[in-house]
Write an enzyme that holds these catalytic residues in place. Sequence first.
Site, mmCIF file in Angstrom:
data_model
loop_
_atom_site.group_PDB
_atom_site.id
_atom_site.type_symbol
_atom_site.label_atom_id
_atom_site.label_comp_id
_atom_site.label_asym_id
_atom_site.label_seq_id
_atom_site.Cartn_x
_atom_site.Cartn_y
_atom_site.Cartn_z
ATOM 1 N N ILE A 153 0.834 -1.201 0.000
ATOM 2 C CA ILE A 153 0.000 0.000 0.000
ATOM 3 C C ILE A 153 0.867 1.248 0.000
ATOM 4 C CG2 ILE A 153 -1.728 1.323 1.286
ATOM 5 C CD1 ILE A 153 -2.805 -1.386 2.320
ATOM 6 N N ASP A 172 10.874 2.688 7.362
ATOM 7 C CA ASP A 172 10.387 1.317 7.385
ATOM 8 C C ASP A 172 11.350 0.476 8.211
ATOM 9 O OD1 ASP A 172 9.832 -1.510 6.461
ATOM 10 O OD2 ASP A 172 8.412 -0.456 5.169
ATOM 11 N N THR A 231 -4.727 5.325 7.254
ATOM 12 C CA THR A 231 -5.657 4.350 6.669
ATOM 13 C C THR A 231 -5.209 2.933 7.003
ATOM 14 O OG1 THR A 231 -4.410 4.454 4.585
ATOM 15 C CG2 THR A 231 -6.387 5.832 4.752
ATOM 16 N N ARG A 233 -4.076 1.191 10.775
ATOM 17 C CA ARG A 233 -4.697 0.702 12.001
ATOM 18 C C ARG A 233 -4.782 1.845 13.004
ATOM 19 N NH1 ARG A 233 -6.502 -2.726 9.549
ATOM 20 N NH2 ARG A 233 -6.374 -4.993 9.794
ATOM 21 N N ASP A 257 -9.129 6.934 8.534
ATOM 22 C CA ASP A 257 -10.108 5.899 8.202
ATOM 23 C C ASP A 257 -10.214 4.880 9.322
ATOM 24 O OD1 ASP A 257 -11.949 4.652 6.297
ATOM 25 O OD2 ASP A 257 -10.464 3.047 6.182
ATOM 26 N N GLU A 262 -12.250 1.571 17.742
ATOM 27 C CA GLU A 262 -13.349 2.058 16.922
ATOM 28 C C GLU A 262 -14.610 1.212 17.070
ATOM 29 O OE1 GLU A 262 -12.048 0.019 12.682
ATOM 30 O OE2 GLU A 262 -11.244 1.974 13.205
#
Length: 332
Positions: A153, A172, A231, A233, A257, A262
């Site tokens: 992604i 990363d 978008t 976690r 998102d 949640e």
Amino acid sequence: MPSKLKISFYGIWPEMKDYVHTKMHGFHITVSSEKISEKNLSADTEVLAVFVEAPVTKKMINEMPNLKMITAMSTGFDHIDLAAAKKRHIPVCNVPTYGENTVAEHTMALMLGLTRKLFPSVKRVKEGVYDFHGLRGVDLKGKTLGVIGTGHIGAHVITMAKGFELNIIATDAFPNKDLAKKLGFKYVPLAKLLAESDIVSLHTPLLPSTHHLINKKNIKNIKKGAYLINTARGALVDPEAIVWGLQNNRLAGVGLDVLEDENLIQNHEEVITCGDKCKIKNTLLNQMIIDHPNAIVTPHNAFNSTESLQRIVDMAVDNIKSFVSGQIKNVV
């Protein structure tokens, strides 16, 4: 390769039920649109396919004594108790690449929605005020995008961002130097990324090492006026850090998102009934974020395109059929 194994699908969207039955023709399956829970799980399940919206706990795994394999119908797998599965020698598989372009596209939508003040602009016109004053946005061209996580992604986000002429830096745990050379970005430490990025976008899995990767301490070092996009976690970011960043104008805006805990937003009754385990603080912080004028929050919807849903089912089915044939694919 039909099998007599009892295969249970949970969380299948109603419009996809027939498609699942078609793909699993000849297999013994049950398909439910309900998310899995202690109340509705089938104790005789041997192969379990679940979506990300509900946890698969140690207790639930132990209540399925014949369970032989679990496939997550998602890239993320933090909702499954991997330790409990490993103890029973139950392989857990995922679908690692179904949404790489889909989630990246949603990421760019949040980015553009924030920087061009899309939602307040639309709201104003719908209220009968056709006036651009007070709605000035900022260009993406020439800005620096910091990408945290350069997997499938993250790489798609970088590719798309290049089309907007953004400068890209990334971090990363396992830098991919070939990818950096191919796409034209450079890796930097997280602290440097936060300090230099006009936009920070998260694309890393939720692991013990990435929990609250953005927190109350390092949010104070983020570039003043930066935008934060998540978008991936919810628990990658401490919600208290987000609230602080918005209230103190450290963050110009956030596009989210996902939110930590949640599920409590979806199920308000659990705030009252879940006792000591209830995350009341996070629920209140999440509501403060949702209500903030410089926040765009979508309901874990980045994956949700017609094409990606079909890819999710296709890859989950492939995981199951491979297992039945004696092979294991996409083990986490």
